[in-house]
Every structure is written in C-alpha cells, then in structure tokens.
Scaffold this active site. Structure first.
Site, PDB file in Angstrom:
ATOM      1  N   PHE A 124      23.659  10.497   0.482  1.00  0.00           N
ATOM      2  CA  PHE A 124      22.355  10.579   1.141  1.00  0.00           C
ATOM      3  C   PHE A 124      21.801  12.001   0.978  1.00  0.00           C
ATOM      4  O   PHE A 124      22.513  12.974   1.246  1.00  0.00           O
ATOM      5  CB  PHE A 124      22.533  10.230   2.619  1.00  0.00           C
ATOM      6  CG  PHE A 124      21.242  10.009   3.350  1.00  0.00           C
ATOM      7  CD1 PHE A 124      20.438   8.911   3.058  1.00  0.00           C
ATOM      8  CD2 PHE A 124      20.832  10.873   4.338  1.00  0.00           C
ATOM      9  CE1 PHE A 124      19.247   8.696   3.739  1.00  0.00           C
ATOM     10  CE2 PHE A 124      19.638  10.664   5.029  1.00  0.00           C
ATOM     11  CZ  PHE A 124      18.848   9.576   4.727  1.00  0.00           C
ATOM     12  N   ASP A 201      30.529   9.977   5.576  1.00  0.00           N
ATOM     13  CA  ASP A 201      29.297   9.616   6.276  1.00  0.00           C
ATOM     14  C   ASP A 201      29.261   8.086   6.341  1.00  0.00           C
ATOM     15  O   ASP A 201      29.110   7.415   5.316  1.00  0.00           O
ATOM     16  CB  ASP A 201      28.070  10.175   5.542  1.00  0.00           C
ATOM     17  CG  ASP A 201      26.789   9.970   6.342  1.00  0.00           C
ATOM     18  OD1 ASP A 201      26.744   9.023   7.154  1.00  0.00           O
ATOM     19  OD2 ASP A 201      25.837  10.755   6.147  1.00  0.00           O
ATOM     20  N   TYR A 226      21.301   4.276  14.963  1.00  0.00           N
ATOM     21  CA  TYR A 226      20.038   3.519  15.030  1.00  0.00           C
ATOM     22  C   TYR A 226      19.895   2.493  13.919  1.00  0.00           C
ATOM     23  O   TYR A 226      18.910   1.794  13.845  1.00  0.00           O
ATOM     24  CB  TYR A 226      18.826   4.471  15.041  1.00  0.00           C
ATOM     25  CG  TYR A 226      18.798   5.510  13.941  1.00  0.00           C
ATOM     26  CD1 TYR A 226      18.432   5.169  12.646  1.00  0.00           C
ATOM     27  CD2 TYR A 226      19.132   6.834  14.203  1.00  0.00           C
ATOM     28  CE1 TYR A 226      18.408   6.118  11.640  1.00  0.00           C
ATOM     29  CE2 TYR A 226      19.099   7.790  13.210  1.00  0.00           C
ATOM     30  CZ  TYR A 226      18.740   7.432  11.933  1.00  0.00           C
ATOM     31  OH  TYR A 226      18.715   8.367  10.939  1.00  0.00           O
ATOM     32  N   LYS A 227      20.911   2.399  13.038  1.00  0.00           N
ATOM     33  CA  LYS A 227      20.848   1.401  11.960  1.00  0.00           C
ATOM     34  C   LYS A 227      21.541   0.124  12.442  1.00  0.00           C
ATOM     35  O   LYS A 227      21.022  -0.562  13.292  1.00  0.00           O
ATOM     36  CB  LYS A 227      21.462   1.989  10.695  1.00  0.00           C
ATOM     37  CG  LYS A 227      20.590   3.142  10.163  1.00  0.00           C
ATOM     38  CD  LYS A 227      21.197   3.932   9.035  1.00  0.00           C
ATOM     39  CE  LYS A 227      20.215   5.012   8.589  1.00  0.00           C
ATOM     40  NZ  LYS A 227      20.849   6.036   7.764  1.00  0.00           N
ATOM     41  N   ARG A 376      14.945  -2.467  -0.830  1.00  0.00           N
ATOM     42  CA  ARG A 376      16.212  -2.762  -0.144  1.00  0.00           C
ATOM     43  C   ARG A 376      16.006  -3.879   0.877  1.00  0.00           C
ATOM     44  O   ARG A 376      15.085  -3.824   1.692  1.00  0.00           O
ATOM     45  CB  ARG A 376      16.724  -1.528   0.608  1.00  0.00           C
ATOM     46  CG  ARG A 376      17.062  -0.343  -0.238  1.00  0.00           C
ATOM     47  CD  ARG A 376      17.800   0.707   0.591  1.00  0.00           C
ATOM     48  NE  ARG A 376      17.069   1.085   1.807  1.00  0.00           N
ATOM     49  CZ  ARG A 376      17.509   1.977   2.690  1.00  0.00           C
ATOM     50  NH1 ARG A 376      18.694   2.558   2.507  1.00  0.00           N
ATOM     51  NH2 ARG A 376      16.796   2.282   3.747  1.00  0.00           N
TER      52      ARG A 376
END
Ligand SMILES: *Cc1c(COP(=O)(O)O)cnc(C)c1O
Length: 416
Positions: A124, A201, A226-227, A376
């Site tokens: 990321f 991560d 929050y995912k 995605r």
C-alpha cells in the site's frame, strides 16, 4: 436477471442472516466496496447513541475511569482473536499509517547496524511513503529494497533480498490492488532466518480470512478497522507486537498515554508495561466505541465460515466474469487460485475509470477504481449476497454493451 444458481447459493448460505445486522436503506444498491469502507452495523449506531447520551452526556470526565480508559486494550483483545494473537498483544490506537510509523521506527531502532528495509511494489503506497519519510528522518543510513512484481499481480523474489543487512521485511498481507495474499508463515520464517524483523499490514486481510500471527511467529502487525471490520469512517486502527518483544522496545512517539503512569504527570518518560507503551495521545473514544459491533459480528459468524463464503463468492464472480465480461475485453487482475486471493476481485479494462463512474452513477453498483485500470469488487461475506454479485456483473455488462461509460469524463475525481 437472476439465475437459479445465485438464488440457490443464497438459500444455502449459513451466514445470510447476518445481513439483517447492517443498515441497508436501499436494497437495490449493490455495495461492493466493503474493503474500503464497510457497511454500518446497526449495533454500532446503538453503541454510538449510548456513548453520547449515557457516557459523554451524563458521566462526562468520569467515563474515562469507568469505561473509556480500558477500551484500547479490551477491543485489542477481541481483535486478537481475529488474527491469532494472545490477549495483551493487540492495541487499538491511531491510524494504520501512524501505527505503521511507530512499529517501523521501533523495529529499526532495535536492529542497529542493519540498514536494509525489504518491501515490494504490491504494498500500500501509504506504507511506502512512511518508509521513505523515516529513512530521511533517521539520517539516510537505511535503504529501501522494493521488490518489483513481474506482472502487478504476483510478488517478485522477496526471499533473495533477505540477507545479513536486512533489518525489516514489511508487506501488505493482501495486496490492495490485485488481492494477492502473501504466505505469512513462509516469509516470516525467511526473514527470521536472515535475522530481520517482520511487520505485516493486515488491513486488507483482517475480517476477510482467518489469520494466525502466533503460528507464523510474526513480530509486528498493523491493520484497519473500517474495512472488513465495519468499524466506521476513520475508525482507529490496531497494532500487534509479539509479547516477548514488548519489554525490549520503546515507541518513537513517547506520548503520555504510553507512559507508565500517565496521570502522575511526571516530567520524564518511562514506558508503560506491555503493549500500552505503543499508545500516544488521548484515544478518539467515540470512533473507538463503534468498532466493537463489527468485531463481535465477525466473532459470532466465525472466520472459517467467513473465509469459506468469501472464497465461494469471489470464485462465483470470477466464473461470471469469464462468461460475460472476458469476451468484452475485461481482464482478471486477481489470482485465479483461491488460496492466493483475498476477498476482492480486480477486473481490468482500459476504460475502467469511466466504467466505474457509470456503475456508480447509473447502475446503483458501488465498486471502486484503482489506478491505472482496475475496478475492485470487494466481497464482504457478512452482508454480500450471491444475487448481488451476479447482478453487478450483469450491470457491468450492460454498461459495456450499451456504451454507457462513454459519456463520462476521463478526468479523475478527487476520491475514488
Ligand atoms: C486501507 C489501508 C491502509 C490505510 O491506512 P490509514 O492510515 O487508515 O489511512 C493502510 N494499509 C493498507 C494495506 C490498507 O489497505
């Protein structure tokens, strides 16, 4: 068009009842962006109301001693169950980016004389930026070895970079773009054999698949809430530090919440015992309180069942892509082998940006776009149905069949 296949798969789905736990005000909206911002659990709204009225509104500062001070550890202990950690090894604090900074800095400090940081270009970007910034503030004596992926999908030869100069290996466990999943145990063992630390991560993995940091003997990890944890926009992140490392390390951000006795307000810093030393300042309590609802739902559903449904759903999406979208020039930019795949599928097209806009604006489907040509589709097994996946593919096909995307701008919006 809904086929009997999709209906039958939903009818057999043991996790289907969990959908009712989420706020869904528009049933025709197909939300496939739970890997960016998960849907809101109804229980999270209740927790927020209660925190506002019964705690902030009524107890005021007394709520810190009664409830709030324990939250970062309490929630950390629950998230520990999702990643295979022990109680006392996980803390909820700050953002993923800030936690990443803290753990990279502490890892590098603990490996004096070693100068190489190994990562890859599937990682990321925020993590890569933080590595670059840290190398600068540490005086430029470290170098980053960013292993190139041969195809943007699978990793390059990471193991060959792990030598006696390596201080740290750090990777996104699931790549945010392709959804490729690294082998945590194998790469951790390779880094340890070279004498380096490993920092994972887990942002795109936690809540999407079972994880076992203990079995892998991982040193450090960070991740988002929050995912797939459905913790809410900007909800604080978590960090993991293996227990037998904690007492040897000091946080680079020596804030008062990581002090041994914060409320003694002594003038010199002494690290708090255990994982608490990785706190910095006052935690964002309202955002933190909302996290528990989504974590509880995942624990109730069970990560093995979540993974089984995720694999079935991403596999279903790929089979529909093959029939309906591949003939129209859409490519599969995620691994076909389910064991190498996280819970999102990236589909590629030269017009991906405009197709993404058409899906959102006119088709009531929300995926997301990732540069240069990926759309995605995130599957969140707690609330995504098979019928939604099929319907999303059919609406995608309609956009291409009718050229609906062609009227959208090629200018990039601010947020994708
Ligand atoms: C989403 C994500 C982040 C986000 O970090 P923030 O500090 O919360 O913005 C970090 N790393 C990975 C791998 C991610 O997927």
């Amino acid at each position: 068009m809904t086929t009997a296949d999709a209906l039958a798969l939903d009818a057999q789905d043991v996790l289907a009842p969990f959908r009712a736990e989420f706020a869904i005000d528009d049933p025709s909206l197909i939300y496939l962006d739970g890997n960016s911002l998960g849907r809101m659990p109804l229980r999270a709204a209740s927790l927020l109301m209660q925190a506002a009225e019964a705690q902030w509104g009524s107890r005021l500062v007394r709520a810190w001693g009664e409830e709030w001070i324990h939250k970062p550890r309490q929630l950390g202990d629950k998230i520990a169950k999702l990643i295979g950690a022990e109680p006392g090894e996980v803390l909820v604090a700050d953002s993923t980016s800030v936690n990443f900074y803290k753990l990279v800095a502490t890892a590098l400090e603990a490996k004096p004389g070693r100068t190489k940081i190994v990562t890859d270009d599937l990682n990321f970007p925020s993590d890569l930026y933080i590595l670059q910034g840290l190398v600068r503030t540490l005086g430029g004596k470290h170098e980053i070895s960013r292993v190139a992926s041969p195809d943007g999908l699978t990793p390059g030869d990471i193991a060959s970079q792990l030598d006696s100069t390596a201080a740290l290996l750090t990777l996104s466990h699931t790549a945010f773009k392709s959804g490729y999943v690294h082998d945590m145990a194998e790469l951790t063992a390779a880094a340890h054999a070279a004498g380096a630390f490993v920092l994972w991560d887990l942002s795109h993995s936690v809540g999407a698949m079972p994880l076992d940091v203990k079995a892998a003997n991982a040193d450090f990890a960070v991740g988002c809430t929050y995912k797939y944890l459905n913790g809410g926009p900007g909800a604080p992140a978590f960090l993991y530090v293996r227990k037998n490392l904690q007492e040897k390390l000091t946080s680079p951000i020596c804030g008062w919440f990581g002090q041994d006795q914060p409320f003694d307000l002594a003038l010199d810093y002494r690290s708090a015992p255990g994982i608490n030393r990785f706190m910095a300042g006052t935690p964002p309590m309202l955002s933190m309180i909302a996290i528990e609802a989504g974590v509880d739902l995942l624990l109730e559903a069970g990560m093995d069942r979540i993974r089984a449904k995720s694999v079935a759903q991403t596999g279903f999406l790929i089979s529909l892509w093959e029939t309906h979208l591949a003939p129209l020039g859409v490519t599969l930019n995620s691994p076909r082998d389910a064991s190498l795949r996280g819970s999102h599928v990236s589909l590629g097209h030269a017009e991906a940006l405009r197709i993404d806009q058409a899906l959102i604006e006119e088709m009531n489907v929300i995926p997301d776009f990732r540069y240069p040509d990926n759309i995605r589709f995130g599957v969140a097994p707690l609330y995504t149905s098979f019928v939604e996946i099929e319907e999303a593919v059919m609406r995608f096909r309609r956009v291409l069949d009718e050229g609906i995307h062609l009227k959208y701008s090629v200018e990039k919006p601010t947020v994708t």
